[in-house]
Write a protein that holds these residues in place. Structure first.
Motif, short mmCIF file in Angstrom:
data_model
loop_
_atom_site.label_atom_id
_atom_site.label_comp_id
_atom_site.label_asym_id
_atom_site.label_seq_id
_atom_site.Cartn_x
_atom_site.Cartn_y
_atom_site.Cartn_z
N VAL A 67 0.74 -1.01 -0.56
CA VAL A 67 -0.46 0.12 -0.17
C VAL A 67 0.68 0.83 -0.56
O VAL A 67 2.01 1.16 0.68
N SER A 68 0.24 2.12 -0.95
CA SER A 68 1.70 3.71 -0.48
C SER A 68 1.24 4.07 0.05
O SER A 68 0.48 5.37 0.01
N GLY A 69 0.96 4.32 1.16
CA GLY A 69 0.69 4.94 2.65
C GLY A 69 1.42 4.25 3.74
O GLY A 69 2.73 4.14 4.14
N THR A 70 0.93 4.79 5.05
CA THR A 70 1.63 4.82 5.95
C THR A 70 1.30 2.70 6.62
O THR A 70 0.26 2.02 6.32
N PRO A 71 1.71 2.47 8.10
CA PRO A 71 1.51 1.29 8.18
C PRO A 71 0.24 1.53 8.81
O PRO A 71 -0.45 0.02 8.95
N THR A 72 -0.50 2.54 9.34
CA THR A 72 -2.34 2.41 10.07
C THR A 72 -2.85 2.39 8.85
O THR A 72 -4.12 1.61 8.81
#
Length: 261
Positions: A67-72
């Protein structure tokens, strides 16, 4: 072999060696293992959410995604979209390259993923492999690999509060030099280890790198810091309630008449 449905997340990214170690650990208790990890390293992101940009998902194989995002973001995407037919029974976050102890836990993307897991009603464990304590840069992944399955099985056989995550830190020791395990409290360093390093680019302009200086503190007995320093596996129960209850009582006593004349 059957077993619980397990979601694996990290903050070091989908290609991180610690994630491979975590998958090995998870597969000692289950065949139903899902990986949803950040496309790039997200260390130090804490509980950050991506709210001002779209999230992109890359599908590597049947149960592996980035996912192109943060762990959350990854945890939420896994539970809301990618695994929405059946949520996981267990979330494992890590194995992080470096310890997440004491003050670090509020900044850690590894711990934050586990926090979001318990917020969504899933038992969650964060795992980290300490390094740098003996003046060596090589990470002893073999320590987490060898001791992780035993620790995981023991924790799964032990009930713990629904609103509590378990923060596991493996010491910077060879597997046969680990001095046992300890259930600890979150410690507090007696010095600031985060620093800003000033450098100059080729045009003579200053820029800065944030990093840690690696100084050891003198922590209290029973803390995660002390356990890891002394070569033990630290297991710390953490929860989202940050209320200081002693301070709350004192404030109520001191301000009661002032706030409510």
């Amino acid at each position: 072999m059957s077993g619980p449905r397990i979601l694996l997340v990290n903050d070091d990214g989908i290609h991180a060696p610690g994630l491979k170690v975590l998958e090995e650990i998870a597969r000692t208790v289950s065949d139903d293992v899902w990986v949803v990890a950040p496309a790039d390293e997200q260390s130090g992101m804490g509980r950050a959410l991506t709210l001002n940009a779209p999230l992109r998902v890359e599908h590597f194989d049947d149960q592996r995604f980035s996912v192109s995002g943060t762990p959350t973001d990854c945890v939420h995407m896994a539970m809301d979209i990618l695994m929405n037919d059946a949520r996981p029974d267990l979330l494992l976050s890590g194995v992080n390259s470096g310890q997440n102890i004491a003050d670090d836990v509020t900044m850690s993307g590894t711990v934050a993923a586990a926090m979001h897991g318990i917020q969504m009603g899933v038992r969650s464990i964060a795992l980290s492999q300490a390094y740098g304590f003996e003046g060596r840069d090589k990470i002893r992944w073999e320590t987490a690999r060898e001791h992780g399955p035993r620790i995981l099985k023991a924790l799964l056989d032990t009930p713990w509060s629904q609103n509590t995550l378990l923060n596991v830190n493996f010491p910077d020791r060879a597997p046969d030099q680990v001095a046992g395990s300890e259930v600890t409290v979150q410690g507090k360093r007696d010095q600031v280890v985060l620093r800003a390093d000033e450098r100059m680019d080729l045009r003579g302009r200053a820029y800065y790198w944030l990093g840690f200086n690696g100084k050891l503190s003198d922590p209290a007995v029973g803390t995660d810091l002390r356990a890891v320093y002394e070569g033990r596996i630290s297991i710390t129960p953490l929860h989202l309630d940050l209320t200081n209850y002693d301070a709350r009582t004192r404030l109520k006593d001191a301000l009661g008449e002032t706030l409510n004349p």
